[in-house]
Motif scaffolding. Structure first.
Motif, PDB file in Angstrom:
ATOM      1  N   PHE A 117     -50.710  -3.170  13.056  1.00 36.22           N
ATOM      2  CA  PHE A 117     -51.117  -3.210  11.755  1.00 36.22           C
ATOM      3  C   PHE A 117     -49.839  -3.072  10.962  1.00 36.22           C
ATOM      4  O   PHE A 117     -48.771  -2.421  11.265  1.00 36.22           O
ATOM      5  CB  PHE A 117     -52.216  -2.780  11.105  1.00 36.22           C
ATOM      6  CG  PHE A 117     -52.079  -1.235  11.141  1.00 36.22           C
ATOM      7  CD1 PHE A 117     -51.513  -0.571   9.716  1.00 36.22           C
ATOM      8  CD2 PHE A 117     -51.945  -0.165  11.869  1.00 36.22           C
ATOM      9  CE1 PHE A 117     -51.156   0.696   9.509  1.00 36.22           C
ATOM     10  CE2 PHE A 117     -51.751   1.099  11.929  1.00 36.22           C
ATOM     11  CZ  PHE A 117     -51.538   1.517  10.688  1.00 36.22           C
ATOM     12  N   ILE A 118     -49.591  -3.535   9.789  1.00 35.60           N
ATOM     13  CA  ILE A 118     -48.489  -3.345   8.934  1.00 35.60           C
ATOM     14  C   ILE A 118     -48.842  -2.563   7.591  1.00 35.60           C
ATOM     15  O   ILE A 118     -49.843  -3.069   7.018  1.00 35.60           O
ATOM     16  CB  ILE A 118     -47.634  -4.663   8.533  1.00 35.60           C
ATOM     17  CG1 ILE A 118     -47.192  -5.155  10.206  1.00 35.60           C
ATOM     18  CG2 ILE A 118     -46.424  -4.216   7.875  1.00 35.60           C
ATOM     19  CD1 ILE A 118     -46.571  -6.608   9.919  1.00 35.60           C
ATOM     20  N   CYS A 119     -47.909  -1.617   6.951  1.00 33.88           N
ATOM     21  CA  CYS A 119     -48.269  -1.167   5.800  1.00 33.88           C
ATOM     22  C   CYS A 119     -47.130  -0.743   4.956  1.00 33.88           C
ATOM     23  O   CYS A 119     -45.955  -0.671   5.592  1.00 33.88           O
ATOM     24  CB  CYS A 119     -49.183  -0.026   6.015  1.00 33.88           C
ATOM     25  SG  CYS A 119     -48.572   1.715   6.847  1.00 33.88           S
ATOM     26  N   ARG A 120     -47.289  -0.325   3.569  1.00 40.98           N
ATOM     27  CA  ARG A 120     -46.130   0.239   2.927  1.00 40.98           C
ATOM     28  C   ARG A 120     -46.398   1.651   2.519  1.00 40.98           C
ATOM     29  O   ARG A 120     -47.622   1.857   2.355  1.00 40.98           O
ATOM     30  CB  ARG A 120     -45.952  -0.382   1.653  1.00 40.98           C
ATOM     31  CG  ARG A 120     -45.666  -2.086   1.781  1.00 40.98           C
ATOM     32  CD  ARG A 120     -45.173  -2.632   0.380  1.00 40.98           C
ATOM     33  NE  ARG A 120     -44.700  -3.975   0.487  1.00 40.98           N
ATOM     34  CZ  ARG A 120     -43.693  -4.580   0.785  1.00 40.98           C
ATOM     35  NH1 ARG A 120     -42.602  -3.532   0.751  1.00 40.98           N
ATOM     36  NH2 ARG A 120     -43.089  -5.665   0.919  1.00 40.98           N
ATOM     37  N   ASP A 121     -45.163   2.437   2.676  1.00 33.71           N
ATOM     38  CA  ASP A 121     -45.811   3.995   2.039  1.00 33.71           C
ATOM     39  C   ASP A 121     -45.670   3.755   0.463  1.00 33.71           C
ATOM     40  O   ASP A 121     -45.354   2.690  -0.082  1.00 33.71           O
ATOM     41  CB  ASP A 121     -44.769   4.773   2.479  1.00 33.71           C
ATOM     42  CG  ASP A 121     -43.167   4.531   2.243  1.00 33.71           C
ATOM     43  OD1 ASP A 121     -43.058   3.931   1.076  1.00 33.71           O
ATOM     44  OD2 ASP A 121     -42.327   4.937   2.891  1.00 33.71           O
ATOM     45  N   PRO A 122     -45.952   4.821  -0.181  1.00 27.34           N
ATOM     46  CA  PRO A 122     -45.930   4.798  -1.680  1.00 27.34           C
ATOM     47  C   PRO A 122     -44.699   4.245  -2.394  1.00 27.34           C
ATOM     48  O   PRO A 122     -44.722   4.132  -3.458  1.00 27.34           O
ATOM     49  CB  PRO A 122     -46.404   6.345  -2.223  1.00 27.34           C
ATOM     50  CG  PRO A 122     -47.081   6.613  -0.850  1.00 27.34           C
ATOM     51  CD  PRO A 122     -46.487   6.128   0.232  1.00 27.34           C
ATOM     52  N   GLU A 123     -43.522   4.606  -1.534  1.00 26.15           N
ATOM     53  CA  GLU A 123     -42.353   4.058  -2.325  1.00 26.15           C
ATOM     54  C   GLU A 123     -41.651   2.632  -1.725  1.00 26.15           C
ATOM     55  O   GLU A 123     -40.746   2.158  -2.113  1.00 26.15           O
ATOM     56  CB  GLU A 123     -41.382   5.077  -2.113  1.00 26.15           C
ATOM     57  CG  GLU A 123     -41.722   6.394  -2.889  1.00 26.15           C
ATOM     58  CD  GLU A 123     -40.331   7.188  -3.332  1.00 26.15           C
ATOM     59  OE1 GLU A 123     -39.120   6.703  -3.339  1.00 26.15           O
ATOM     60  OE2 GLU A 123     -40.830   8.468  -3.802  1.00 26.15           O
ATOM     61  N   GLY A 124     -42.793   2.026  -0.983  1.00 23.49           N
ATOM     62  CA  GLY A 124     -42.420   0.565  -0.655  1.00 23.49           C
ATOM     63  C   GLY A 124     -41.755   0.138   0.736  1.00 23.49           C
ATOM     64  O   GLY A 124     -41.488  -0.725   1.090  1.00 23.49           O
ATOM     65  N   ASN A 125     -41.423   1.091   1.288  1.00 25.78           N
ATOM     66  CA  ASN A 125     -40.619   1.183   2.876  1.00 25.78           C
ATOM     67  C   ASN A 125     -41.993   0.614   3.831  1.00 25.78           C
ATOM     68  O   ASN A 125     -43.171   1.098   3.664  1.00 25.78           O
ATOM     69  CB  ASN A 125     -40.466   2.392   3.427  1.00 25.78           C
ATOM     70  CG  ASN A 125     -39.004   2.920   2.656  1.00 25.78           C
ATOM     71  OD1 ASN A 125     -38.137   2.111   2.355  1.00 25.78           O
ATOM     72  ND2 ASN A 125     -39.001   3.969   2.271  1.00 25.78           N
ATOM     73  N   ILE A 126     -41.749  -0.385   4.472  1.00 25.05           N
ATOM     74  CA  ILE A 126     -42.580  -1.065   5.510  1.00 25.05           C
ATOM     75  C   ILE A 126     -42.661  -0.183   6.907  1.00 25.05           C
ATOM     76  O   ILE A 126     -41.398   0.032   7.337  1.00 25.05           O
ATOM     77  CB  ILE A 126     -42.106  -2.323   5.789  1.00 25.05           C
ATOM     78  CG1 ILE A 126     -42.126  -3.216   4.589  1.00 25.05           C
ATOM     79  CG2 ILE A 126     -42.869  -3.005   6.849  1.00 25.05           C
ATOM     80  CD1 ILE A 126     -43.304  -3.470   4.005  1.00 25.05           C
ATOM     81  N   TRP A 127     -43.688  -0.136   7.104  1.00 22.12           N
ATOM     82  CA  TRP A 127     -44.171   0.826   8.532  1.00 22.12           C
ATOM     83  C   TRP A 127     -45.108  -0.283   9.251  1.00 22.12           C
ATOM     84  O   TRP A 127     -46.041  -0.557   8.934  1.00 22.12           O
ATOM     85  CB  TRP A 127     -44.798   1.973   8.206  1.00 22.12           C
ATOM     86  CG  TRP A 127     -44.044   2.944   7.438  1.00 22.12           C
ATOM     87  CD1 TRP A 127     -43.848   3.043   6.179  1.00 22.12           C
ATOM     88  CD2 TRP A 127     -43.202   4.047   8.196  1.00 22.12           C
ATOM     89  NE1 TRP A 127     -43.088   4.117   5.955  1.00 22.12           N
ATOM     90  CE2 TRP A 127     -42.520   4.700   7.097  1.00 22.12           C
ATOM     91  CE3 TRP A 127     -42.986   4.513   9.531  1.00 22.12           C
ATOM     92  CZ2 TRP A 127     -41.622   5.835   7.324  1.00 22.12           C
ATOM     93  CZ3 TRP A 127     -42.293   5.525   9.597  1.00 22.12           C
ATOM     94  CH2 TRP A 127     -41.675   6.294   8.420  1.00 22.12           C
ATOM     95  N   ALA A 128     -44.713  -0.443  10.680  1.00 23.61           N
ATOM     96  CA  ALA A 128     -45.557  -1.302  11.534  1.00 23.61           C
ATOM     97  C   ALA A 128     -45.849  -0.664  12.626  1.00 23.61           C
ATOM     98  O   ALA A 128     -45.056   0.406  13.211  1.00 23.61           O
ATOM     99  CB  ALA A 128     -44.981  -2.401  11.948  1.00 23.61           C
ATOM    100  N   PHE A 129     -47.250  -0.439  12.966  1.00 20.75           N
ATOM    101  CA  PHE A 129     -47.971   0.480  14.188  1.00 20.75           C
ATOM    102  C   PHE A 129     -48.267  -0.591  15.086  1.00 20.75           C
ATOM    103  O   PHE A 129     -48.866  -1.546  14.749  1.00 20.75           O
ATOM    104  CB  PHE A 129     -48.908   1.241  13.485  1.00 20.75           C
ATOM    105  CG  PHE A 129     -48.378   2.539  12.583  1.00 20.75           C
ATOM    106  CD1 PHE A 129     -48.386   3.834  13.247  1.00 20.75           C
ATOM    107  CD2 PHE A 129     -48.069   2.404  11.382  1.00 20.75           C
ATOM    108  CE1 PHE A 129     -47.847   4.747  12.300  1.00 20.75           C
ATOM    109  CE2 PHE A 129     -47.512   3.155  10.343  1.00 20.75           C
ATOM    110  CZ  PHE A 129     -47.630   4.533  10.892  1.00 20.75           C
ATOM    111  N   GLY A 130     -48.145  -0.056  16.353  1.00 16.10           N
ATOM    112  CA  GLY A 130     -48.562  -0.979  17.301  1.00 16.10           C
ATOM    113  C   GLY A 130     -48.670  -0.454  18.969  1.00 16.10           C
ATOM    114  O   GLY A 130     -48.192   0.770  18.929  1.00 16.10           O
ATOM    115  N   THR A 131     -49.483  -1.094  19.838  1.00 17.24           N
ATOM    116  CA  THR A 131     -49.460  -0.362  21.140  1.00 17.24           C
ATOM    117  C   THR A 131     -48.500  -1.109  21.838  1.00 17.24           C
ATOM    118  O   THR A 131     -48.698  -0.528  23.186  1.00 17.24           O
ATOM    119  CB  THR A 131     -50.998  -0.716  21.419  1.00 17.24           C
ATOM    120  OG1 THR A 131     -51.030  -2.107  21.560  1.00 17.24           O
ATOM    121  CG2 THR A 131     -52.334   0.031  20.727  1.00 17.24           C
TER     122      THR A 131
END
Length: 142
Positions: A117-131
């Motif tokens: 999945f992909i998300c943004r932190d409160p200041e707009g940086n992109i974080w992707a998490f995966g197996t």
């Protein structure tokens, strides 16, 4: 979350935040980081290190210095993201969502076997998490 390793990491993503002190707390709550070091005074974080397993990120307050001029300010500038390998993408998703991460892509199964999945932190940086979890000590998959 990532497992410990005997080899020290050699990559340390570095981020700037408008409110680095608040983001340190948020990153711990949302993604499970632990504070390793933090230098600065008042509202200014000169340099902080957050650990996740054997990996670390570095961050500081966005300010008018040469580094920030080169990398830019937080936000949707594009082309920047951090990928975090996890054992359970759905658990990471639930934790991030509960902490208020802006979900950009719901959990999905990729054709190469990863759940991500992909998300943004409160200041707009992109974080992707995966197996998907490539390891430098192992040969690349065909």
């Amino acid at each position: 979350m990532p497992l410990s390793s005997t080899e020290a990491p050699c990559l340390y993503p570095a981020l700037r935040y408008a409110n680095a002190r608040a983001m340190i707390d948020w990153l711990q709550q949302a993604f499970g980081f632990t504070l390793h070091a933090c230098y600065g005074s008042g509202d200014i974080v000169e340099h902080a290190q957050l650990a996740l397993g054997s990996s670390m990120i570095m961050l500081g307050t966005a300010r008018d210095d040469n580094f920030c001029k080169i990398v830019g300010s937080p936000g949707s500038g594009g082309g920047k993201s951090i990928y975090i390998a996890v054992d359970d993408a759905d658990a990471a998703y639930e934790r991030a969502k509960a902490a208020g991460a802006k979900i950009e892509e719901e959990p999905v199964d990729r054709d190469y076997g990863s759940r991500e999945f992909i998300c943004r932190d409160p200041e707009g940086n992109i974080w992707a998490f995966g197996t998907y979890w490539p390891k430098a000590s192992e040969p690349a998959a065909p």
